[in-house]
Design an enzyme around this catalytic site. Structure first.
Site, PDB file in Angstrom:
ATOM      1  N   SER A 125     -85.549-155.955 -29.004  1.00 39.47           N
ATOM      2  CA  SER A 125     -85.396-155.820 -30.455  1.00 39.47           C
ATOM      3  C   SER A 125     -85.667-157.155 -31.159  1.00 39.47           C
ATOM      4  O   SER A 125     -86.759-157.707 -31.019  1.00 39.47           O
ATOM      5  CB  SER A 125     -84.001-155.269 -30.769  1.00 39.47           C
ATOM      6  OG  SER A 125     -83.910-154.849 -32.115  1.00 39.47           O
ATOM      7  N   ASP A 181     -87.240-144.176 -31.486  1.00 41.69           N
ATOM      8  CA  ASP A 181     -86.475-145.333 -31.973  1.00 41.69           C
ATOM      9  C   ASP A 181     -86.233-145.215 -33.480  1.00 41.69           C
ATOM     10  O   ASP A 181     -87.178-145.241 -34.260  1.00 41.69           O
ATOM     11  CB  ASP A 181     -87.250-146.622 -31.671  1.00 41.69           C
ATOM     12  CG  ASP A 181     -86.420-147.880 -31.874  1.00 41.69           C
ATOM     13  OD1 ASP A 181     -85.510-147.862 -32.725  1.00 41.69           O
ATOM     14  OD2 ASP A 181     -86.695-148.883 -31.195  1.00 41.69           O
ATOM     15  N   HIS A 213     -83.426-146.548 -29.640  1.00 40.93           N
ATOM     16  CA  HIS A 213     -83.420-148.017 -29.676  1.00 40.93           C
ATOM     17  C   HIS A 213     -82.524-148.520 -28.548  1.00 40.93           C
ATOM     18  O   HIS A 213     -81.380-148.943 -28.763  1.00 40.93           O
ATOM     19  CB  HIS A 213     -82.925-148.502 -31.036  1.00 40.93           C
ATOM     20  CG  HIS A 213     -83.184-149.960 -31.278  1.00 40.93           C
ATOM     21  ND1 HIS A 213     -84.466-150.473 -31.364  1.00 40.93           N
ATOM     22  CD2 HIS A 213     -82.346-151.011 -31.461  1.00 40.93           C
ATOM     23  CE1 HIS A 213     -84.390-151.771 -31.593  1.00 40.93           C
ATOM     24  NE2 HIS A 213     -83.115-152.122 -31.637  1.00 40.93           N
TER      25      HIS A 213
END
Length: 235
Positions: A125, A181, A213
């Site tokens: 991320s 996601d 995610h």
């Protein structure tokens, strides 16, 4: 961004130290969040010569968290929306501060005697986004760069920041993304991969159906395989 930083979590090499992996966590997490993954990689594939460094982001105000402080590599001013809007709202100052931090972290490993081609930078991320930017703009050629559920920061100006003769123009880059996601849309990661490919970078892009995610075992296995390929034992 505060200059005060907690020292990274470090897993020393089990034998002679010949390679280093720097793996960077995402927003709201710490290096400890990826400790179990590192322990599995070390145990299952016996990467005895590899030192793992898991940095901790400083506590900074995060706009989407009502300005409250949490671990972050840069501020997030909005979640969701169109890509152009997300790019316009990037925290350029915070991004560049973290970029410098990772360049310094890499240099520390080089100064300790590790050949830069035996260093891999990667993350998840926010951490993956920082790894892509810091890795591709590093002046020393790295062994590889990983971006999990991530995207290219400063993408509107990135082409002006780099040149064909840069050290990491041919460095293998792997980007993984969940097709479901909701935080960093898969399309944003795909556009980043396509932009980098268009600039001539060696980018591999893979998606995982049904994954949000997060990271799944299959993905972590592929990361492990990448590390073993790029950082084979020397002794």
């Amino acid at each position: 961004m505060s200059s005060g930083r907690i020292a990274p979590l470090v897993f020393p090499a089990a034998s002679q130290h010949t390679a280093t992996v720097i793996f960077v966590h995402g927003l709201g997490d710490t290096g400890h969040g990826w400790a179990s993954a590192v322990e599995n990689w070390r145990r299952r594939q016996k990467m005895d010569e590899v030192k793992f460094i898991l940095p901790h982001a400083p506590q900074i105000p995060i706009s989407v968290n009502m300005g409250m402080r949490m671990p972050g590599w840069f501020d997030i001013k909005q979640l969701g929306g169109d890509v152009d809007s997300l790019i316009r709202n990037e925290d350029t100052e915070g991004i560049k501060l973290s970029q410098k931090y990772f360049h310094n972290l890499i240099q520390q490993e080089i100064d300790s005697g590790i050949v830069p081609e035996r260093i891999v930078l990667g993350g998840f991320s926010q951490g993956g986004a920082m790894s892509l930017l810091a890795g591709l703009t590093c002046t020393s050629k790295l062994g590889g760069i990983l971006g999990l559920s991530s995207w290219l920061l400063l993408s509107k100006t990135f082409a002006d920041m780099v040149k064909p003769t840069d050290a990491n123009r041919q460095t293998p880059v792997m980007m993984f993304h969940g097709e479901e996601d909701p935080i960093v849309p898969c399309e944003r990661g795909k556009l980043s991969a396509e932009l980098l490919k268009g600039l001539g970078y060696d980018v591999a892009w893979k998606t995982y159906p049904g994954m949000g995610h997060s990271a799944v075992p299959e993905e972590l296995d592929e990361v492990e395989a990448f590390l073993r390929k790029q950082l084979p034992p020397k002794n």
